[in-house]
Design an enzyme around this catalytic site. Structure first.
Site, mmCIF file in Angstrom:
data_model
loop_
_atom_site.group_PDB
_atom_site.id
_atom_site.type_symbol
_atom_site.label_atom_id
_atom_site.label_comp_id
_atom_site.label_asym_id
_atom_site.label_seq_id
_atom_site.Cartn_x
_atom_site.Cartn_y
_atom_site.Cartn_z
ATOM 1 N N LYS A 51 -10.530 -4.920 -3.998
ATOM 2 C CA LYS A 51 -11.602 -3.927 -4.120
ATOM 3 C C LYS A 51 -11.129 -2.613 -4.706
ATOM 4 C CE LYS A 51 -13.313 -4.720 0.433
ATOM 5 N NZ LYS A 51 -12.352 -4.056 1.298
ATOM 6 N N LYS A 109 0.824 -1.206 0.000
ATOM 7 C CA LYS A 109 0.000 0.000 0.000
ATOM 8 C C LYS A 109 0.861 1.261 0.000
ATOM 9 C CE LYS A 109 -4.372 -1.915 0.930
ATOM 10 N NZ LYS A 109 -5.630 -2.047 1.589
ATOM 11 N N LYS A 166 -3.778 -10.609 -6.520
ATOM 12 C CA LYS A 166 -5.036 -10.991 -5.867
ATOM 13 C C LYS A 166 -6.176 -10.048 -6.292
ATOM 14 C CE LYS A 166 -5.567 -8.398 -1.640
ATOM 15 N NZ LYS A 166 -6.459 -8.296 -0.538
HETATM 16 N N1 AQP Z 1 -8.651 -11.934 -3.455
HETATM 17 C C1 AQP Z 1 -9.063 -12.419 -2.296
HETATM 18 N N2 AQP Z 1 -9.280 -13.743 -2.135
HETATM 19 C C2 AQP Z 1 -9.700 -14.248 -0.941
HETATM 20 N N3 AQP Z 1 -9.924 -13.477 0.143
HETATM 21 C C3 AQP Z 1 -9.738 -12.147 0.035
HETATM 22 N N4 AQP Z 1 -9.876 -11.114 0.901
HETATM 23 C C4 AQP Z 1 -9.546 -9.950 0.287
HETATM 24 N N5 AQP Z 1 -9.182 -10.187 -0.983
HETATM 25 C C5 AQP Z 1 -9.294 -11.543 -1.173
HETATM 26 C C6 AQP Z 1 -10.345 -11.249 2.273
HETATM 27 O O1 AQP Z 1 -11.502 -10.421 2.412
HETATM 28 C C7 AQP Z 1 -11.544 -9.905 3.730
HETATM 29 C C8 AQP Z 1 -11.772 -8.422 3.705
HETATM 30 O O2 AQP Z 1 -10.711 -7.709 3.163
HETATM 31 P P1 AQP Z 1 -10.462 -6.188 3.588
HETATM 32 O O3 AQP Z 1 -11.635 -5.360 3.347
HETATM 33 O O4 AQP Z 1 -9.915 -6.148 4.950
HETATM 34 O O5 AQP Z 1 -9.387 -5.686 2.647
HETATM 35 P P2 AQP Z 1 -8.310 -6.376 1.859
HETATM 36 O O6 AQP Z 1 -7.854 -7.660 2.438
HETATM 37 O O7 AQP Z 1 -7.231 -5.411 1.668
HETATM 38 O O8 AQP Z 1 -9.196 -6.669 0.591
HETATM 39 P P3 AQP Z 1 -9.190 -5.930 -0.752
HETATM 40 O O9 AQP Z 1 -10.341 -6.468 -1.502
HETATM 41 O O10 AQP Z 1 -7.858 -6.052 -1.389
HETATM 42 O O11 AQP Z 1 -9.507 -4.430 -0.369
HETATM 43 P P4 AQP Z 1 -8.678 -3.122 -0.599
HETATM 44 O O12 AQP Z 1 -8.478 -3.061 -2.068
HETATM 45 O O13 AQP Z 1 -9.607 -2.084 -0.054
HETATM 46 O O14 AQP Z 1 -7.414 -3.238 0.172
HETATM 47 C C9 AQP Z 1 -10.246 -10.302 4.416
HETATM 48 O O15 AQP Z 1 -10.494 -11.434 5.228
HETATM 49 C C10 AQP Z 1 -9.354 -10.661 3.279
HETATM 50 O O16 AQP Z 1 -8.391 -11.620 3.663
#
Ligand code: AQP
Length: 325
Positions: A195, A110, A192
């Site tokens: 969002k 990040k 991965k």
């Molecule tokens: N690609 C993925 N596959 C499986 N699990 C995933 N998680 C996130 N991406 C994947 C799981 O979703 C939960 C919530 O995630 P978060 O909101 O805490 O943020 P993150 O892990 O940083 O997810 P994103 O989608 O990548 O969001 P942004 O882009 O906002 O940072 C967690 O349990 C995570 O493991």
């Protein structure tokens, strides 16, 4: 077991979040004491728009319930409504070496992505996450693979607290799904699904059938045309096969057989249909909840009050043990 997990109110919840985290939450809530929150304090660590954030918080609550989290069984609330999260985070900060935080993969990723906003909150994110879990004396944390390092750090902090101030916290373990712990991006299957990426790279839980079809049909695939699971040689098709298998509840081997003499096009068309059918009840429930503002607010108020009762008890114990009056 006491289960704790959360999702940030950033972007749109996608099938990676669902298969990695929410799907586990739904089955866990049947036999465990579950605490699920909307991690709004974490969301402040990357650039955001305050007005949009407020809408997104409510959107996420609707999403949890539409996807199957039962507010009668689980405690659901917004993190910032229970002030003890920030309070415990501060106390745990005093036990966490900065070196542990600078080596976190998410921090490194990040900081690269948001070069102009490498704030102290971004670095401290894992300590807040440790506070989120330990505040409720969580024993298990259902998350995707990307959060493994953070849960490991939570255990380190819990151990350090226990060694310094006496046995207080159980060391929580992470719970990964057998398959789907890391769903990959549709546009770049080496990354991965996330969002904060281009919407073409993920399927949101509430995408329209047309959008689902468009995104799946243009998902990155690999050279050749056989529908075979091979993560190294065919990361794109393997990712799609994983999604297909989990949503259709069919072994990958059976799907490979079904598409043996067909190409990527037929496979993708069929996957789009599987996704559309699977997500249809979610879209219906979302529409219904969007008209029930009072009910949605009630869920959050009741959830925060139940969470607060547990949080206050932990804080009293922690404050005393740490020498505060
Ligand atoms: N690609 C993925 N596959 C499986 N699990 C995933 N998680 C996130 N991406 C994947 C799981 O979703 C939960 C919530 O995630 P978060 O909101 O805490 O943020 P993150 O892990 O940083 O997810 P994103 O989608 O990548 O969001 P942004 O882009 O906002 O940072 C967690 O349990 C995570 O493991």
């Amino acid at each position: 077991m006491r289960i704790v997990s959360g999702i940030q109110p950033t972007g749109e919840i996608h099938i990676g979040n669902y298969l990695g985290a929410i799907k586990q939450w739904i089955s866990l809530q049947e036999e465990n004491e579950c605490i699920f929150f909307i991690a709004d304090l974490h969301a402040l660590t990357v650039p955001y728009n305050p007005k949009e954030l407020q809408d997104k918080i409510i959107e996420k609550l609707v999403c949890y319930v539409a996807a199957g989290i039962n507010p009668e069984k689980s405690i659901i609330f917004v993190q910032s409504k229970v002030k003890e999260h920030a309070e415990l985070c501060w106390l745990l900060n005093t036990l966490c070496p900065v070196g542990e935080l600078t080596r976190m993969t998410q921090y490194k990723d990040k900081s690269k992505k948001f070069k102009d906003n490498i704030n102290a909150g971004l670095l401290d994110y894992p300590v807040l996450m440790a506070a989120d879990i330990l505040l409720y004396k969580g024993q298990a944390v259902p998350v995707g693979k990307d959060q493994e390092q953070h849960v490991e750090l939570t255990r380190t902090i819990a151990r350090k607290f226990n060694q310094t101030f006496g046995q207080t916290f159980e060391e929580p373990k992470e719970l990964f799904p057998k398959s789907g712990a890391k769903i990959m991006s549709l546009t770049d299957p080496k990354k991965k699904m996330s969002k904060s990426d281009d919407p073409k790279s993920y399927i949101s839980l509430f995408d329209s059938p047309e959008n689902i079809t468009k995104k799946i049909m243009s998902a990155e695939t690999d050279s050749g045309k056989e529908v075979i699971y091979n993560v190294t040689k065919k990361p794109g098709i393997s990712n799609l096969l994983t999604i297909y298998s989990l949503l259709a509840d069919k072994p990958i081997k059976d799907i490979e057989k079904e598409f043996k003499s067909k190409g990527y096009g037929d496979f993708k068309k069929s996957l789009a249909k599987v996704l559309i059918d699977y997500l249809e009840p979610f879209r219906r429930k979302q529409k219904e909840l969007q008209t029930r503002d009072v009910y949605v607010k009630e869920i959050l108020e009741k959830g925060a009050s139940r969470a607060k009762t547990i949080a206050e008890t932990t804080m009293q114990e922690v404050n005393e043990k740490m020498g505060l009056i």
